[in-house]
Motif scaffolding. Structure first.
Motif, PDB file in Angstrom:
ATOM      1  N   VAL A 102       0.854  -1.185   0.000  1.00 19.81           N
ATOM      2  CA  VAL A 102       0.000   0.000   0.000  1.00 19.81           C
ATOM      3  C   VAL A 102       0.891   1.236   0.000  1.00 19.81           C
ATOM      4  N   GLY A 103       0.592   2.167  -0.885  1.00 19.10           N
ATOM      5  CA  GLY A 103       1.381   3.391  -0.956  1.00 19.10           C
ATOM      6  C   GLY A 103       1.141   4.313   0.225  1.00 19.10           C
ATOM      7  N   GLU A 104       1.922   5.377   0.295  1.00 23.32           N
ATOM      8  CA  GLU A 104       1.792   6.323   1.406  1.00 23.32           C
ATOM      9  C   GLU A 104       0.441   7.029   1.367  1.00 23.32           C
ATOM     10  N   VAL A 105      -0.154   7.180   2.534  1.00 21.46           N
ATOM     11  CA  VAL A 105      -1.439   7.857   2.683  1.00 21.46           C
ATOM     12  C   VAL A 105      -1.204   9.215   3.328  1.00 21.46           C
ATOM     13  N   ILE A 106      -1.913  10.215   2.861  1.00 21.78           N
ATOM     14  CA  ILE A 106      -1.757  11.578   3.380  1.00 21.78           C
ATOM     15  C   ILE A 106      -2.696  11.787   4.564  1.00 21.78           C
ATOM     16  N   TYR A 107      -2.125  12.162   5.705  1.00 21.33           N
ATOM     17  CA  TYR A 107      -2.919  12.500   6.881  1.00 21.33           C
ATOM     18  C   TYR A 107      -3.107  14.011   6.886  1.00 21.33           C
ATOM     19  N   GLY A 108      -4.345  14.439   6.659  1.00 19.56           N
ATOM     20  CA  GLY A 108      -4.608  15.852   6.437  1.00 19.56           C
ATOM     21  C   GLY A 108      -4.619  16.731   7.674  1.00 19.56           C
ATOM     22  N   ALA A 109      -4.983  16.162   8.824  1.00 15.77           N
ATOM     23  CA  ALA A 109      -5.079  16.973  10.045  1.00 15.77           C
ATOM     24  C   ALA A 109      -3.715  17.544  10.407  1.00 15.77           C
ATOM     25  N   GLY A 110      -3.692  18.837  10.693  1.00 13.78           N
ATOM     26  CA  GLY A 110      -2.444  19.481  11.080  1.00 13.78           C
ATOM     27  C   GLY A 110      -1.643  20.023   9.917  1.00 13.78           C
ATOM     28  N   LYS A 111      -2.016  19.662   8.700  1.00 11.80           N
ATOM     29  CA  LYS A 111      -1.327  20.182   7.522  1.00 11.80           C
ATOM     30  C   LYS A 111      -2.129  21.347   6.946  1.00 11.80           C
ATOM     31  N   SER A 112      -1.427  22.289   6.351  1.00  8.24           N
ATOM     32  CA  SER A 112      -2.125  23.375   5.663  1.00  8.24           C
ATOM     33  C   SER A 112      -2.656  22.854   4.332  1.00  8.24           C
ATOM     34  N   GLN A 113      -3.637  23.534   3.801  1.00  9.61           N
ATOM     35  CA  GLN A 113      -4.205  23.126   2.514  1.00  9.61           C
ATOM     36  C   GLN A 113      -3.163  23.225   1.404  1.00  9.61           C
ATOM     37  N   GLU A 114      -2.257  24.193   1.540  1.00  8.88           N
ATOM     38  CA  GLU A 114      -1.199  24.339   0.547  1.00  8.88           C
ATOM     39  C   GLU A 114      -0.224  23.164   0.607  1.00  8.88           C
ATOM     40  N   GLN A 115       0.081  22.707   1.825  1.00 10.96           N
ATOM     41  CA  GLN A 115       0.973  21.559   1.965  1.00 10.96           C
ATOM     42  C   GLN A 115       0.352  20.295   1.378  1.00 10.96           C
ATOM     43  N   ILE A 116      -0.939  20.089   1.649  1.00  9.02           N
ATOM     44  CA  ILE A 116      -1.621  18.912   1.104  1.00  9.02           C
ATOM     45  C   ILE A 116      -1.611  18.961  -0.421  1.00  9.02           C
ATOM     46  N   ALA A 117      -1.892  20.135  -0.980  1.00 13.05           N
ATOM     47  CA  ALA A 117      -1.888  20.290  -2.438  1.00 13.05           C
ATOM     48  C   ALA A 117      -0.503  19.992  -3.005  1.00 13.05           C
ATOM     49  N   GLY A 118       0.529  20.463  -2.333  1.00 14.27           N
ATOM     50  CA  GLY A 118       1.887  20.224  -2.799  1.00 14.27           C
ATOM     51  C   GLY A 118       2.254  18.753  -2.779  1.00 14.27           C
ATOM     52  N   ILE A 119       1.830  18.049  -1.720  1.00 17.15           N
ATOM     53  CA  ILE A 119       2.107  16.614  -1.611  1.00 17.15           C
ATOM     54  C   ILE A 119       1.373  15.851  -2.709  1.00 17.15           C
ATOM     55  N   ILE A 120       0.098  16.182  -2.908  1.00 20.22           N
ATOM     56  CA  ILE A 120      -0.674  15.531  -3.962  1.00 20.22           C
ATOM     57  C   ILE A 120      -0.034  15.760  -5.320  1.00 20.22           C
TER      58      ILE A 120
END
Length: 248
Positions: A45-63
């Motif tokens: 299973v690939g890495e899963v993004i845990y959204g809590a505590g991250k900024s929306q910009e950080q999540i977008a960058g990771i995606i």
């Protein structure tokens, strides 16, 4: 699916993201995250993004970084409505479950494991945690059934759905209050039961601690326990167990 520069600039023009956000997405600076692209090979299973505590910009960058590396299955958990409103502009092909708070992208959704997973929750208030388990297990390639509102206060409702529960390879049980449902289900099935204590309940529930302790002290054999409100962990574990039954 890759967000093109034109789409990013259009989002700036429509005041949907800032110029600084656009620069970050185009340049892809990743000083805040180091994605484990080999996890799929090691664990299945690939890495899963845990959204809590991250900024929306950080999540977008990771995606964006994952998409740029040709990752075709992405699961982000604990994505708030505010984060989603930002992300959906950039990633319209992703699906958001407002109850489970998941943000998913899957180019080739299919069921790959033979066995079934059943997610059971005691009451409607437990549904957000149960849905997180449901979405996670389904995303990972399992046939999943969700059964809601069958708590011990009206235990006859559980027996009406017992055939579906007994047909499962593994059962996830989400319950708050005193967390008794996991022990009841554990005493009725010969399959593994993954108990998920939820933070639902009045003051003496201690935000799920009483349910956690009840489940840890279950007298039913075959009941394991994940942390409070950890629907993702339960769905992932159910998938791991279901994999042992083989592929279709």
């Amino acid at each position: 699916m890759i967000v093109k520069v034109k789409e990013i600039l259009e989002a700036v023009q429509n005041n949907q993201i800032t110029i600084e956000d656009a620069v970050n997405l185009i340049d892809h600076p990743m000083d805040y995250a180091d994605i484990d692209f080999d996890r799929q090979k090691r664990t299945g299973v690939g890495e899963v993004i845990y959204g809590a505590g991250k900024s929306q910009e950080q999540i977008a960058g990771i995606i964006q970084n994952m998409l740029d590396h040709d990752v075709d299955m992405i699961l982000a958990t604990r994505i708030s409505k505010q984060q989603y409103e930002y992300l959906r502009v950039l990633y319209p092909d992703f699906e958001y479950d407002s109850m489970a708070h998941t943000f998913t992208y899957n180019q080739n959704p299919h069921i790959e494991n033979k066995g079934k997973i059943v997610v059971v929750c005691a009451g409607t208030s437990d549904l957000p945690v149960a849905k997180e388990a449901y979405v996670t297990a389904q995303f990972l390639g399992n046939e999943v059934t969700l059964i809601s509102d069958v708590g011990v206060a009206g235990i006859h409702r559980l027996f009406q759905r017992l055939d579906s529960i007994l047909d499962a390879n593994v059962v996830v049980v989400c319950a708050g209050m005193e967390g008794a449902l996991a022990s009841v289900v554990g005493g009725l099935t010969d399959k593994p039961v993954i108990a998920v204590p939820t933070s639902v309940g009045y003051g003496a529930n201690f935000q799920g601690l009483s349910a956690l302790l009840s489940m840890l002290n279950s007298c039913a054999s075959g009941v394991s326990v994940v942390n409070i409100d950890n629907g993702f962990g339960a769905g992932y574990m159910a998938h791991s167990i279901n994999c042992l039954g083989g592929k279709r």
